[in-house]
Enzyme design. Structure first.
Site, PDB file in Angstrom:
ATOM      1  N   HIS A  66     170.368 -15.725  48.276  1.00 17.97           N
ATOM      2  CA  HIS A  66     169.947 -17.081  48.660  1.00 17.97           C
ATOM      3  C   HIS A  66     169.325 -17.003  50.057  1.00 17.97           C
ATOM      4  O   HIS A  66     169.913 -16.396  50.958  1.00 17.97           O
ATOM      5  CB  HIS A  66     171.125 -18.055  48.716  1.00 17.97           C
ATOM      6  CG  HIS A  66     171.759 -18.345  47.387  1.00 17.97           C
ATOM      7  ND1 HIS A  66     172.566 -17.437  46.728  1.00 17.97           N
ATOM      8  CD2 HIS A  66     171.710 -19.451  46.601  1.00 17.97           C
ATOM      9  CE1 HIS A  66     172.983 -17.984  45.589  1.00 17.97           C
ATOM     10  NE2 HIS A  66     172.484 -19.203  45.493  1.00 17.97           N
ATOM     11  N   CYS A  73     179.508 -22.674  43.293  1.00 15.23           N
ATOM     12  CA  CYS A  73     178.325 -23.515  43.396  1.00 15.23           C
ATOM     13  C   CYS A  73     178.789 -24.883  43.874  1.00 15.23           C
ATOM     14  O   CYS A  73     179.535 -25.560  43.156  1.00 15.23           O
ATOM     15  CB  CYS A  73     177.623 -23.606  42.050  1.00 15.23           C
ATOM     16  SG  CYS A  73     176.129 -24.605  42.168  1.00 15.23           S
ATOM     17  N   GLY A  74     178.374 -25.260  45.074  1.00 17.88           N
ATOM     18  CA  GLY A  74     178.851 -26.505  45.671  1.00 17.88           C
ATOM     19  C   GLY A  74     178.335 -27.735  44.955  1.00 17.88           C
ATOM     20  O   GLY A  74     179.123 -28.605  44.553  1.00 17.88           O
ATOM     21  N   HIS A  75     177.012 -27.811  44.764  1.00 19.41           N
ATOM     22  CA  HIS A  75     176.492 -29.002  44.076  1.00 19.41           C
ATOM     23  C   HIS A  75     177.044 -29.015  42.659  1.00 19.41           C
ATOM     24  O   HIS A  75     177.303 -30.085  42.089  1.00 19.41           O
ATOM     25  CB  HIS A  75     174.946 -29.015  44.073  1.00 19.41           C
ATOM     26  CG  HIS A  75     174.348 -28.380  42.860  1.00 19.41           C
ATOM     27  ND1 HIS A  75     173.977 -27.058  42.803  1.00 19.41           N
ATOM     28  CD2 HIS A  75     174.101 -28.882  41.613  1.00 19.41           C
ATOM     29  CE1 HIS A  75     173.518 -26.774  41.591  1.00 19.41           C
ATOM     30  NE2 HIS A  75     173.580 -27.867  40.858  1.00 19.41           N
ATOM     31  N   ASP A 105     166.632 -24.999  45.541  1.00 22.26           N
ATOM     32  CA  ASP A 105     167.679 -25.996  45.329  1.00 22.26           C
ATOM     33  C   ASP A 105     167.148 -27.361  45.757  1.00 22.26           C
ATOM     34  O   ASP A 105     166.661 -27.514  46.876  1.00 22.26           O
ATOM     35  CB  ASP A 105     168.898 -25.587  46.177  1.00 22.26           C
ATOM     36  CG  ASP A 105     170.166 -26.308  45.768  1.00 22.26           C
ATOM     37  OD1 ASP A 105     170.064 -27.452  45.274  1.00 22.26           O
ATOM     38  OD2 ASP A 105     171.243 -25.743  45.959  1.00 22.26           O
ATOM     39  N   CYS A 122     172.465 -27.778  49.000  1.00 23.98           N
ATOM     40  CA  CYS A 122     173.183 -26.553  48.617  1.00 23.98           C
ATOM     41  C   CYS A 122     174.574 -26.526  49.260  1.00 23.98           C
ATOM     42  O   CYS A 122     174.706 -26.353  50.483  1.00 23.98           O
ATOM     43  CB  CYS A 122     172.402 -25.292  48.985  1.00 23.98           C
ATOM     44  SG  CYS A 122     173.115 -23.807  48.252  1.00 23.98           S
ATOM     45  N   GLY A 123     175.585 -26.666  48.423  1.00 24.24           N
ATOM     46  CA  GLY A 123     176.964 -26.716  48.941  1.00 24.24           C
ATOM     47  C   GLY A 123     177.403 -25.409  49.571  1.00 24.24           C
ATOM     48  O   GLY A 123     177.969 -25.393  50.673  1.00 24.24           O
ATOM     49  N   THR A 124     177.135 -24.283  48.888  1.00 24.81           N
ATOM     50  CA  THR A 124     177.534 -22.993  49.467  1.00 24.81           C
ATOM     51  C   THR A 124     176.635 -22.669  50.663  1.00 24.81           C
ATOM     52  O   THR A 124     177.082 -22.052  51.632  1.00 24.81           O
ATOM     53  CB  THR A 124     177.490 -21.873  48.408  1.00 24.81           C
ATOM     54  OG1 THR A 124     176.223 -21.908  47.736  1.00 24.81           O
ATOM     55  CG2 THR A 124     178.596 -22.035  47.389  1.00 24.81           C
TER      56      THR A 124
HETATM   57  O1  PYC Z   1     175.204 -26.033  45.796  1.00 25.44           O
HETATM   58  O2  PYC Z   1     176.190 -24.118  46.189  1.00 25.44           O
HETATM   59  C1  PYC Z   1     175.290 -24.780  45.708  1.00 25.44           C
HETATM   60  C2  PYC Z   1     174.220 -24.089  44.958  1.00 25.44           C
HETATM   61  C3  PYC Z   1     174.084 -22.738  44.761  1.00 25.44           C
HETATM   62  C4  PYC Z   1     172.931 -22.570  43.989  1.00 25.44           C
HETATM   63  C5  PYC Z   1     172.402 -23.812  43.718  1.00 25.44           C
HETATM   64  N1  PYC Z   1     173.207 -24.731  44.319  1.00 25.44           N
END
Ligand code: PYC
Length: 326
Positions: free
Chosen positions: A217, A99-101, A244, A248-250
């Site tokens: 996602h 999870c990036g964030h 999100d 979203c980082g990923t």
């Molecule tokens: O930031 O990767 C992310 C992420 C995945 C689900 C919610 N945020």
């Protein structure tokens, strides 16, 4: 754990967590009091948490303590001592590989706790080791797992929406990325409906990731609110049916993998991804043999420091289950 008289029996657990948000998207980091998940890899510990201690995820994420767009992270002693921590990510629907964030939130939380200072740290996750740099200005750059586009321009028949075409890419989670969408905050209900329908159609039509994993996602891309601020704005539907608040980082990693595959962004160049609430992540990548290694930069802010109380006579001490959600 100990009982304290408090009018009724109050079980004050030693579970302590810190809440933060990264570009509007919350992360709840459990830093002490978690049950023993063993000494295996993060993938093995995730499995133990899932099968034996899922009550912890439910108690922290489901209402009334939590809410559907909250992501949780349990900190673990890492197997590899060169890592600052091991992390297991989860949400209202289950467990997340990366999870990036959330990782940006973990780094800011560790800084808040005084456990790390500016510089680079490595972290074990269930999908591999990732690293993060805490910068002096408190922004965080995460170096994600190897990301790649698996399939290009896949068409899916979506009920009430018609045929929708998108790319399938891995950025630590599986994404279906659709371009040329109208992505405006005034249309959130419509975006939620459309992206949920796309997710359902992918499941019904058995369209999956390269490892057979569910594409859980959905990312819809449109014009940014201001071209001086960002290159694109996205709406990201998460596995539990909520969106999100951050870019979203990923998801930004999956987008970078597609941009790289289409030769639309050169290695090292910066892509600014805006979220539906207006926050921005900066992304760039390096090529590797089996894809790209994305770097995502954003900022988190701590919002609360909490000790968990689990009251014996509270019928919802382990959360309210949403009807229809396992
Ligand atoms: O930031 O990767 C992310 C992420 C995945 C689900 C919610 N945020």
């Amino acid at each position: 754990m100990d009982y304290e008289p408090w009018g009724c029996n109050r079980l004050v657990t030693s579970i302590k967590y810190i809440d933060s948000h990264t570009g509007g998207e919350p992360t709840r980091v459990v830093h002490s009091g978690t049950p023993d998940l063993g000494n295996g890899s993060m993938a093995e510990r995730l499995e133990i948490m899932k099968t034996e201690h899922d009550w912890l995820r439910q108690a922290l994420i489901l209402e009334p303590r939590g809410y559907d767009w909250l992501v949780g992270a349990v900190l673990q002693t890492p197997c590899d001592s060169s890592c600052a921590a091991g992390i297991i990510f989860f949400n209202n629907a289950g467990y997340l590989g990366m999870c990036g964030h959330g990782l940006i939130g973990v780094v800011d939380t560790l800084a808040f706790l005084g456990q790390i200072s500016a510089g680079e740290q490595r972290f074990e996750t269930s999908v591999g080791v990732v690293s993060a740099i805490l910068h002096e200005d408190r922004t965080v750059s995460i170096k994600n797992v190897v990301s790649y586009r698996y399939r290009q321009q896949v068409s899916v028949d979506v009920s009430n929406e018609g045929r929708v075409t998108g790319d399938i890419a891995w950025g630590g989670n599986w994404f279906f990325l659709v371009g040329d969408e109208e992505v405006d905050p005034s249309g959130i209900d419509r975006l939620l409906t459309r992206s949920r329908r796309i997710m359902t159609a992918l499941v019904d039509q058995q369209i999956k990731g390269s490892d057979g994993g569910k594409i859980d996602h959905i990312e819809l891309f449109g014009e940014p609110s201001d071209a001086a601020k960002a290159d694109s704005r996205s709406f990201v539907l998460c596995p539990g049916g909520e969106y999100d608040r951050s870019p979203c980082g990923t998801g930004t990693s999956a987008k970078l993998a597609c941009l790289a595959a289409d030769a639309k962004l050169a290695p090292g160049d910066v892509w600014r991804q805006e979220s539906i609430v207006g926050s921005v992540f900066e992304g760039s990548y390096q090529n590797v043999t089996d894809g790209i290694v994305p770097t995502i930069r954003g900022r988190a802010h701590v919002t609360a420091e909490i000790s968990c109380v689990i009251n014996d006579d509270d019928p919802f001490r382990f959360g309210v289950r949403t009807p229809g959600v396992e």
